[in-house]
Design a protein around this motif. Structure first.
Motif, mmCIF file in Angstrom:
data_model
loop_
_atom_site.group_PDB
_atom_site.id
_atom_site.type_symbol
_atom_site.label_atom_id
_atom_site.label_comp_id
_atom_site.label_asym_id
_atom_site.label_seq_id
_atom_site.Cartn_x
_atom_site.Cartn_y
_atom_site.Cartn_z
ATOM 1 N N ARG A 114 0.908 -0.978 -0.104
ATOM 2 C CA ARG A 114 0.020 0.009 -0.135
ATOM 3 C C ARG A 114 0.969 1.262 0.465
ATOM 4 N N ILE A 115 1.774 1.372 0.531
ATOM 5 C CA ILE A 115 2.630 2.512 1.057
ATOM 6 C C ILE A 115 3.695 2.821 -0.648
ATOM 7 N N GLU A 116 3.773 1.488 -1.277
ATOM 8 C CA GLU A 116 4.473 1.293 -2.475
ATOM 9 C C GLU A 116 3.763 2.147 -3.885
ATOM 10 N N ALA A 117 2.402 1.766 -3.763
ATOM 11 C CA ALA A 117 0.871 2.137 -4.355
ATOM 12 C C ALA A 117 0.885 3.503 -4.320
ATOM 13 N N ARG A 118 0.687 4.031 -2.872
ATOM 14 C CA ARG A 118 0.960 5.866 -2.422
ATOM 15 C C ARG A 118 1.192 6.316 -3.407
ATOM 16 N N GLU A 119 3.435 5.133 -3.262
ATOM 17 C CA GLU A 119 4.484 6.258 -3.749
ATOM 18 C C GLU A 119 4.210 6.816 -5.408
ATOM 19 N N GLN A 120 3.758 5.886 -6.208
ATOM 20 C CA GLN A 120 3.014 6.028 -6.625
ATOM 21 C C GLN A 120 1.592 6.154 -8.040
ATOM 22 N N GLY A 121 0.883 6.722 -7.172
ATOM 23 C CA GLY A 121 -0.100 8.153 -7.662
ATOM 24 C C GLY A 121 -1.306 6.760 -7.064
ATOM 25 N N LEU A 122 -1.134 5.109 -7.108
ATOM 26 C CA LEU A 122 -1.952 4.334 -7.575
ATOM 27 C C LEU A 122 -2.825 4.473 -5.358
ATOM 28 N N ASP A 123 -3.828 3.449 -5.994
ATOM 29 C CA ASP A 123 -4.835 3.011 -4.734
ATOM 30 C C ASP A 123 -4.137 1.418 -4.170
ATOM 31 N N ASP A 124 -4.139 0.217 -5.243
ATOM 32 C CA ASP A 124 -4.176 0.036 -4.155
ATOM 33 C C ASP A 124 -2.736 -1.251 -5.685
ATOM 34 N N MET A 125 -2.453 -2.460 -4.948
ATOM 35 C CA MET A 125 -2.018 -2.456 -5.778
ATOM 36 C C MET A 125 -1.894 -4.749 -5.563
ATOM 37 N N VAL A 126 -1.451 -5.375 -6.425
ATOM 38 C CA VAL A 126 -1.814 -6.552 -6.949
ATOM 39 C C VAL A 126 -0.284 -6.697 -5.726
#
Length: 305
Positions: free
Chosen positions: A167-179
């Motif tokens: 989730r932290i990675e997603a926020r850093e990329q401007g995304l909502d969530d990750m697979v």
């Protein structure tokens, strides 16, 4: 991001406790080793003014399985479990909002599996009745552990450390969530929800053997798909399949069925298609307009809108 809710009460030590008085000892294994398991259960207002909890028995059964696999004693039977939930939710429920309750089994005494004692702690949070907004997904660099390390079959709090990192990675990329991928590099699930994909008219989701939680929401979606005459498969999904999927959605008790509007830079339709139809059927069921036998609704006693 919305601030964490601080409800008036939690349930612990066998009864209601003021939020500010809810404590775990610093020496207990839930604190020192993160040893706890949980279930999230959603409650919905119904057309007749009653308030009902979704798949309560199935959540109870999964909590019992998690406790058994982690050697955590869980002495409550279903009636005791549901009575505790009813007590807390009756004290907190509001006429205009749904609720999500987290039922957590904390290890409060014991050491390395000896003399272990647990406490059932319940917290509940209000939610608006609005449908979840479509989300954007990426593919995380963090992977799900295998069945021989931290089994996804156990709904343990410790299993969500990787999800937090994703989730932290997603926020850093401007995304909502990750697979999340598994150790073999295939699709496991989203950070906190099952993933469903449509390709060539077939709905697919990874089986539990792919480091995926045994999702009750995916089970329900399978039944809804069968009702519609849709083909629903549980099979391994390669990472690249996500990039050429016709539709994607994530599903869980808290996420419900949330459409995916983009995977990486590729945009997807969210308001039409097979998953959009299942989403409509899902909400028609949980809100009581079109009850489904798989998604049992347990009415909260003595509560009305």
């Amino acid at each position: 991001m919305a601030a964490l809710q601080t409800p008036k009460f939690v349930y612990m030590n066998g009864g209601l406790t003021a939020w500010e008085d809810a404590r775990l000892h610093i020496g207990c294994e839930s604190v020192t080793r993160g040893l706890s398991i949980f279930e999230g259960i959603k409650g919905y207002w119904q057309p007749d003014g009653s308030f009902a909890l979704l798949m309560l028995r199935l959540h109870f059964a999964r909590l019992k399985r998690s406790a058994m696999l982690l050697h955590i004693p869980f002495e409550h039977d279903f009636d005791e479990f549901s009575a505790a939930i009813f007590e807390l939710m009756t004290a907190l429920v509001e006429p205009s909002r749904d609720m999500w309750i987290r039922t957590t089994l904390y290890v409060v005494e014991g050491h390395w599996g000896e003399n272990t004692r647990s406490d059932l702690v319940l917290t509940a949070y209000h939610q608006d009745k609005a449908l979840p907004e479509p989300v954007s997904l990426g593919i995380s660099t963090w992977r799900q552990p295998g069945d021989d390390s931290l089994p996804a079959r156990i709904k343990a709090s410790a299993n969500y450390q990787n999800s937090r990192m994703a989730r932290i990675e997603a926020r850093e990329q401007g995304l909502d969530d990750m697979v999340m991928l598994n150790q073999a590099g295939r699709v496991a699930e989203a950070s906190t929800a099952a993933l469903m994909m449509v390709r060539d008219g077939v709905i697919s989701t990874p089986p539990a053997s792919e480091s995926t939680l045994e999702s009750l929401t995916a089970d329900f979606c399978e039944q809804l798909a069968i009702d519609r005459g849709y083909r629903f498969e549980r099979r391994p999904i390669d990472r690249t399949e996500l990039l050429i999927a016709d539709e994607l959605a994530i599903g869980g008790t808290l996420n419900e069925i949330t459409p995916v509007k983009a995977i990486g830079r590729r945009e997807l339709a969210t308001d039409t298609g097979m998953l959009a139809t299942l989403r409509s059927d899902y909400f028609a069921s949980v809100r009581g307009g079109k009850p489904h036998p798989f998604a049992e609704l347990t009415t909260l006693p003595k509560v009305s809108a």
